[in-house]
Design a protein around this motif. Structure first.
Motif, mmCIF file in Angstrom:
data_model
loop_
_atom_site.group_PDB
_atom_site.id
_atom_site.type_symbol
_atom_site.label_atom_id
_atom_site.label_comp_id
_atom_site.label_asym_id
_atom_site.label_seq_id
_atom_site.Cartn_x
_atom_site.Cartn_y
_atom_site.Cartn_z
ATOM 1 N N SER A 286 -19.493 5.399 8.195
ATOM 2 C CA SER A 286 -18.658 5.755 7.043
ATOM 3 C C SER A 286 -17.184 5.828 7.432
ATOM 4 O O SER A 286 -16.306 5.367 6.691
ATOM 5 C CB SER A 286 -19.110 7.106 6.463
ATOM 6 O OG SER A 286 -20.421 7.021 5.958
ATOM 7 N N THR A 287 -16.913 6.423 8.593
ATOM 8 C CA THR A 287 -15.526 6.495 9.068
ATOM 9 C C THR A 287 -14.972 5.104 9.335
ATOM 10 O O THR A 287 -13.815 4.800 8.998
ATOM 11 C CB THR A 287 -15.441 7.348 10.351
ATOM 12 O OG1 THR A 287 -15.939 8.656 10.080
ATOM 13 C CG2 THR A 287 -14.007 7.451 10.833
ATOM 14 N N ALA A 288 -15.783 4.247 9.951
ATOM 15 C CA ALA A 288 -15.351 2.869 10.237
ATOM 16 C C ALA A 288 -15.040 2.128 8.941
ATOM 17 O O ALA A 288 -14.059 1.376 8.863
ATOM 18 C CB ALA A 288 -16.434 2.143 11.028
ATOM 19 N N ILE A 289 -15.854 2.336 7.914
ATOM 20 C CA ILE A 289 -15.633 1.681 6.628
ATOM 21 C C ILE A 289 -14.304 2.127 6.020
ATOM 22 O O ILE A 289 -13.530 1.305 5.497
ATOM 23 C CB ILE A 289 -16.812 1.954 5.671
ATOM 24 C CG1 ILE A 289 -18.016 1.110 6.088
ATOM 25 C CG2 ILE A 289 -16.425 1.659 4.225
ATOM 26 C CD1 ILE A 289 -19.274 1.396 5.305
ATOM 27 N N ILE A 290 -14.028 3.429 6.082
ATOM 28 C CA ILE A 290 -12.759 3.944 5.534
ATOM 29 C C ILE A 290 -11.572 3.280 6.232
ATOM 30 O O ILE A 290 -10.602 2.862 5.586
ATOM 31 C CB ILE A 290 -12.697 5.477 5.691
ATOM 32 C CG1 ILE A 290 -13.724 6.144 4.771
ATOM 33 C CG2 ILE A 290 -11.293 5.988 5.381
ATOM 34 C CD1 ILE A 290 -13.892 7.630 5.018
ATOM 35 N N LYS A 291 -11.642 3.168 7.562
ATOM 36 C CA LYS A 291 -10.544 2.564 8.316
ATOM 37 C C LYS A 291 -10.432 1.068 8.033
ATOM 38 O O LYS A 291 -9.336 0.545 7.800
ATOM 39 C CB LYS A 291 -10.740 2.815 9.811
ATOM 40 C CG LYS A 291 -10.573 4.272 10.212
ATOM 41 C CD LYS A 291 -10.814 4.485 11.706
ATOM 42 C CE LYS A 291 -10.600 5.945 12.082
ATOM 43 N NZ LYS A 291 -10.835 6.195 13.530
ATOM 44 N N LEU A 292 -11.554 0.379 8.055
ATOM 45 C CA LEU A 292 -11.528 -1.068 7.789
ATOM 46 C C LEU A 292 -11.047 -1.356 6.378
ATOM 47 O O LEU A 292 -10.363 -2.358 6.133
ATOM 48 C CB LEU A 292 -12.919 -1.666 8.017
ATOM 49 C CG LEU A 292 -13.393 -1.731 9.477
ATOM 50 C CD1 LEU A 292 -14.872 -2.105 9.551
ATOM 51 C CD2 LEU A 292 -12.553 -2.731 10.266
ATOM 52 N N GLN A 293 -11.414 -0.484 5.442
ATOM 53 C CA GLN A 293 -10.951 -0.635 4.053
ATOM 54 C C GLN A 293 -9.425 -0.544 3.999
ATOM 55 O O GLN A 293 -8.759 -1.339 3.330
ATOM 56 C CB GLN A 293 -11.555 0.465 3.177
ATOM 57 C CG GLN A 293 -11.193 0.369 1.712
ATOM 58 C CD GLN A 293 -12.085 -0.593 0.966
ATOM 59 O OE1 GLN A 293 -13.301 -0.494 1.044
ATOM 60 N NE2 GLN A 293 -11.493 -1.538 0.265
ATOM 61 N N LYS A 294 -8.858 0.406 4.738
ATOM 62 C CA LYS A 294 -7.408 0.579 4.761
ATOM 63 C C LYS A 294 -6.718 -0.646 5.363
ATOM 64 O O LYS A 294 -5.726 -1.136 4.827
ATOM 65 C CB LYS A 294 -7.038 1.835 5.555
ATOM 66 C CG LYS A 294 -5.541 2.084 5.627
ATOM 67 C CD LYS A 294 -5.215 3.472 6.161
ATOM 68 C CE LYS A 294 -5.583 3.624 7.609
ATOM 69 N NZ LYS A 294 -5.081 4.888 8.182
ATOM 70 N N TYR A 295 -7.266 -1.158 6.448
ATOM 71 C CA TYR A 295 -6.647 -2.317 7.104
ATOM 72 C C TYR A 295 -6.789 -3.578 6.241
ATOM 73 O O TYR A 295 -5.904 -4.438 6.239
ATOM 74 C CB TYR A 295 -7.277 -2.566 8.471
ATOM 75 C CG TYR A 295 -7.312 -1.349 9.371
ATOM 76 C CD1 TYR A 295 -6.340 -0.353 9.265
ATOM 77 C CD2 TYR A 295 -8.329 -1.179 10.307
ATOM 78 C CE1 TYR A 295 -6.379 0.774 10.078
ATOM 79 C CE2 TYR A 295 -8.367 -0.059 11.130
ATOM 80 C CZ TYR A 295 -7.398 0.915 11.004
ATOM 81 O OH TYR A 295 -7.442 2.021 11.799
ATOM 82 N N THR A 296 -7.888 -3.663 5.507
ATOM 83 C CA THR A 296 -8.129 -4.834 4.653
ATOM 84 C C THR A 296 -7.151 -4.888 3.488
ATOM 85 O O THR A 296 -6.688 -5.970 3.097
ATOM 86 C CB THR A 296 -9.577 -4.813 4.129
ATOM 87 O OG1 THR A 296 -10.474 -4.943 5.230
ATOM 88 C CG2 THR A 296 -9.816 -5.948 3.142
ATOM 89 N N THR A 297 -6.847 -3.735 2.905
ATOM 90 C CA THR A 297 -5.974 -3.706 1.725
ATOM 91 C C THR A 297 -4.492 -3.678 2.083
ATOM 92 O O THR A 297 -3.645 -3.725 1.190
ATOM 93 C CB THR A 297 -6.294 -2.476 0.862
ATOM 94 O OG1 THR A 297 -6.192 -1.286 1.669
ATOM 95 C CG2 THR A 297 -7.704 -2.570 0.296
ATOM 96 N N ASP A 298 -4.190 -3.609 3.385
ATOM 97 C CA ASP A 298 -2.792 -3.595 3.831
ATOM 98 C C ASP A 298 -2.288 -5.037 3.925
ATOM 99 O O ASP A 298 -2.616 -5.761 4.862
ATOM 100 C CB ASP A 298 -2.685 -2.904 5.191
ATOM 101 C CG ASP A 298 -1.250 -2.846 5.707
ATOM 102 O OD1 ASP A 298 -0.329 -3.295 4.986
ATOM 103 O OD2 ASP A 298 -1.053 -2.377 6.845
ATOM 104 N N SER A 299 -1.489 -5.464 2.956
ATOM 105 C CA SER A 299 -1.015 -6.851 2.911
ATOM 106 C C SER A 299 -0.096 -7.203 4.076
ATOM 107 O O SER A 299 0.122 -8.381 4.364
ATOM 108 C CB SER A 299 -0.288 -7.122 1.587
ATOM 109 O OG SER A 299 0.847 -6.276 1.474
ATOM 110 N N LEU A 300 0.447 -6.197 4.756
ATOM 111 C CA LEU A 300 1.314 -6.444 5.904
ATOM 112 C C LEU A 300 0.535 -6.566 7.210
ATOM 113 O O LEU A 300 1.106 -6.927 8.244
ATOM 114 C CB LEU A 300 2.354 -5.313 6.036
ATOM 115 C CG LEU A 300 3.315 -5.150 4.854
ATOM 116 C CD1 LEU A 300 4.261 -3.987 5.105
ATOM 117 C CD2 LEU A 300 4.108 -6.434 4.612
ATOM 118 N N ASN A 301 -0.738 -6.277 7.163
ATOM 119 C CA ASN A 301 -1.588 -6.371 8.347
ATOM 120 C C ASN A 301 -2.009 -7.827 8.563
ATOM 121 O O ASN A 301 -2.767 -8.392 7.774
ATOM 122 C CB ASN A 301 -2.822 -5.483 8.173
ATOM 123 C CG ASN A 301 -3.777 -5.577 9.354
ATOM 124 O OD1 ASN A 301 -3.407 -6.010 10.447
ATOM 125 N ND2 ASN A 301 -5.021 -5.175 9.125
#
Length: 766
Positions: A489-504
């Protein structure tokens, strides 16, 4: 477009008690340094120092000067390309370095009349031709250099001298040039130095402001500072769109009486240019000739074997002549190359660190890493190559020794005081230690906690998402499901944040792992909670790549570790069909075919099994091809002169192949492409057309390459527009265009011939 700076100042009336003529005593020597800083696009900084010696006057009373280029400095995009004070560090990525190198310390003459106007520049072309003839440059490059040494260079030299007005000067302190609108003002005239300012505003809104100082006795410019501000349209190469940028060009000139003695190493320069991309010395019909390369390296090696430029160029040449034998030669040469020679050569460093670990020791590999640890190339090596040493699925001779060296090397990385090493390798290290002691539940829990607390920098730089998902499986193996679910669940939260970051920049890698993370969620509840399971599978399908852009290259390596799949959309389609949600299933079926056309046969079977009475061809036409973008119009010419436009190929499938003679992967696949075209002409690939488009290339090179390899494919030369219109972002690229003019970009490495065959079969079916 950058405006030309007007350096010829035409005055109408002014006098301040100084000579209106160029008066330089015979044998007087002086130097003028001219520096130009341009903030537009290339953000260049160029400086040239010219040494002059007065030869007196000729029979017409004109001033004759011997001139030499004695110093040159060229910087582009913060990268120094040329500094004649450190000539052996020259970067040959631009042809701009060739002229100053060719003319360094080579004398030519400049003739000016008494008013300071240049009458002629002599001996320059002869000196330049003499040098270029030994370099065997590409004829187009050679002609370009000779052209640049014509009127353009004369104008450049004129900018070093003040051109006096024809009329006598008066005591007026301000005046205006009626032709240009430039306004002049004298601000001082004392101690033999005249100072004046100039300002000009043009119709396009650009402005120029200058400050000059002149020697009242000789008429020579002592100092100049000119700034031009303007707006210019530039092309965004990533999107092909034009945008307007504000920019400025600053020009500075200074006269000095110093004497620079330049002693360029002509032997080194000849070697360096002949080994550069711009020379045909080692090529046959535009392609590197292995025999010529071998012969030249044997000739150069005794003298230059310890020269950094030569050593790196040698590695490049061995790579570019490419065959299995050369691979070993390259590897051997790479290991003998001092690490310091490879600074900024990330491709070679990437190769050497692996070779050093394989053939040498962990300490040798670590020493290589010091030269590129802070680059994306090092990150790629760690995650795509080095990390595979810890998977442990294959046995081979020397496996135990490689395991030992790999473990030793990762500890060196972790122990380094530079935090960049820790960010890039700690997640891998945590997982390897947990994996090595996989039955130790206490260690597994502690490692999971470390990933839960891990910050974004380590998670992104060290690919923490991959190793967190691997830890999930290790936790399940020791029956720590609650901890495993928490970590997931923690990994999903982090991956979700990195996925939606258009600057990443790595957001699509995160997205691909996120899809797998939701699939793991699906598997965890599929037997106990069907409602949650379907919801998780829907998210896995949602984050599965929808197009080639979302199919991140690095995700291939993540899938190797995680044993994941590129897409979970087909699983979700099956679930939807089993639940009777046919409308949503068909939507996803179309998305799956468009994103992965190589799965078309499998998707067709699903469709026909579930809907035996419906026409798959109708579905294909109405719900798949109809969603493709219209192919942009184009007009390109074949190398034989024949013009091609899009409508020439209507009513048939068309494969557009974008490539270049400079592209290694393009050349590797061309035998297969040529075979396909031969079979196409024999009617073996249905009702189809094929057109190859050579990009960023020259007709001469393309013709020579095709003749050398006896290829018969039709090739058109790009107009530098077609690849932008078709949004080509890598080479080679295959784009399939439907008979009604809609296009689909096929991912590199996929079976485009099989996809075309399947399209033809469906299109021709009843």
């Amino acid at each position: 477009m950058k405006p030309y700076l007007t350096l010829l100042i035409t005055l109408t009336a002014i006098s301040y008690g100084f000579s209106q003529q160029l008066r330089v005593a015979k044998n007087k020597t002086f130097e003028i340094t001219s520096r130009t800083i341009d903030t537009l696009v290339a953000k260049s900084d160029e400086s040239f120092t010219y040494a002059f010696r007065s030869l007196g006057k000729n029979s017409e009373g004109n001033n004759i000067f011997e001139c030499k280029i004695v110093k040159a400095f060229i910087k582009s995009n913060k990268k120094v390309l040329l500094n004649t004070d450190s000539l052996k560090k020259t970067n040959f990525m631009s042809t701009g370095v060739l002229f100053p190198i060719a003319m360094l310390n080579k004398p030519f003459t400049v003739t000016l009349n008494n008013k300071g106007k240049i009458i002629s520049v002599d001996q320059l072309q002869d000196q330049l031709k003499s040098t270029l003839s030994t370099w065997n440059l590409n004829p187009e490059i050679e002609q370009q250099l000779l052209n640049n040494a014509g009127d353009g260079f004369t104008a450049q030299m004129q900018g070093l001298f003040y051109q006096f007005p024809d009329k006598a000067l008066t005591t007026q302190s301000t005046w205006e040039n009626k032709d240009t609108g430039a306004k002049f003002k004298i601000v001082a005239n004392k101690a033999g130095v005249l100072k004046l300012n100039m300002s000009e505003t043009r119709k396009d809104g650009s402005t120029t402001n200058s400050k000059y100082s002149f020697d009242s006795k000789t008429g020579l410019i002592l100092n100049e500072f000119t700034k031009t501000n303007f707006a210019s349209k530039v092309t965004d190469f990533s999107s092909g769109a034009e945008k307007t940028e504000q920019a400025e060009v600053i020009t500075m000139k200074k006269l000095s009486n110093t004497t620079t003695i330049a002693k360029p190493d002509s032997t080194w320069m000849d070697m360096a240019v002949k080994l550069s991309y711009w020379s045909n010395e080692l090529k046959t019909r535009g392609e590197y000739d292995s025999l010529k390369v071998k012969k030249s390296l044997e000739a150069f090696n005794p003298k230059f074997k310890n020269d950094a430029y030569y050593t790196v160029s040698k590695l490049n040449l061995i790579q570019q002549t490419g065959n299995d034998y050369n691979y070993q030669v390259y590897s051997d040469a790479l290991m003998k190359t001092p690490n310091e020679y490879l600074k900024d050569q990330n491709s070679h460093l990437h190769n050497k660190i692996g070779a050093a670990l394989d053939k040498g020791s962990a300490a040798e590999a670590y020493a290589v890493s010091r030269y590129f640890y802070n680059t994306p190339s090092f990150t790629q090596w760690v995650q795509q190559s080095f990390a595979q040493n810890f998977i442990g699925e294959h046995d081979y001779p020397g496996r135990k020794e490689m395991d030992r060296k790999s473990a030793e090397l990762i500890q060196m990385f972790i122990s380094d005081k530079n935090p960049i090493y820790l960010q890039k390798t700690r997640p891998l290290n945590l997982w390897t230690k947990a994996k090595a002691d996989s039955k130790n539940a206490t260690l597994q829990l502690a490692t999971a906690m470390a990933f839960n607390k891990m910050g974004d920098a380590e998670m992104k730089e060290g690919n923490g998402g991959r190793y967190a998902l691997l830890m999930y499986n290790l936790l399940l193996d020791v029956n720590k499901k609650e901890a495993a679910d928490s970590l997931l669940s923690t990994a999903i939260i982090k991956l979700q944040k990195y996925t939606t970051d258009s600057l990443n920049k790595e957001r699509y890698e995160s997205q691909n792992m996120l899809a797998h993370a939701y699939y793991l969620k699906f598997l965890s509840v599929v037997k106990t909670d069907s409602t949650k399971a379907i919801a998780y599978l829907a998210r896995a399908a949602e984050y599965s790549p929808k197009n080639n852009k979302e199919k991140a290259y690095a995700s291939f390596y993540d899938r190797v570790f995680l044993k994941s799949r590129e897409s979970y959309r087909d699983d979700y389609i099956d679930q939807l069909l089993s639940l009777g949600n046919e409308q949503e299933a068909l939507k996803l079926l179309a998305v799956q075919i468009n994103s992965s056309p190589e799965t078309l046969s499998d998707m067709q079977k699903r469709f026909e099994t579930k809907f035996p009475s419906r026409s798959f061809k109708t579905f294909f036409m109405d719900h798949i091809i109809s969603t493709w973008q219209n192919a942009p119009e184009f007009k390109v010419k074949n190398i034989d002169g024949k013009e091609h436009i899009l409508s020439d190929f209507k009513n048939k499938w068309l494969v557009l192949d974008f490539w270049g003679t400079w592209c290694g992967p393009c050349k590797e696949e061309l035998p297969d492409v040529n075979k396909f075209y031969t079979e196409l002409t024999e009617g073996k690939h249905g009702d189809s057309n094929f057109l190859s488009v050579a990009c960023y290339d020259t007709e001469e090179k393309v013709k020579g390459f095709l003749e050398l390899n006896k290829y018969t494919i039709p090739v058109a030369m790009s107009d530098n527009k077609i690849q932008k219109d078709y949004k080509v972002n890598g080479y080679p690229s295959k784009i399939i265009i439907s008979p009604d003019g809609r296009m689909l970009n096929v991912q590199f490495g996929k079976d485009w011939k099989g996809i075309l065959k399947k399209f033809n079969e469906i299109y021709a079916s009843q």
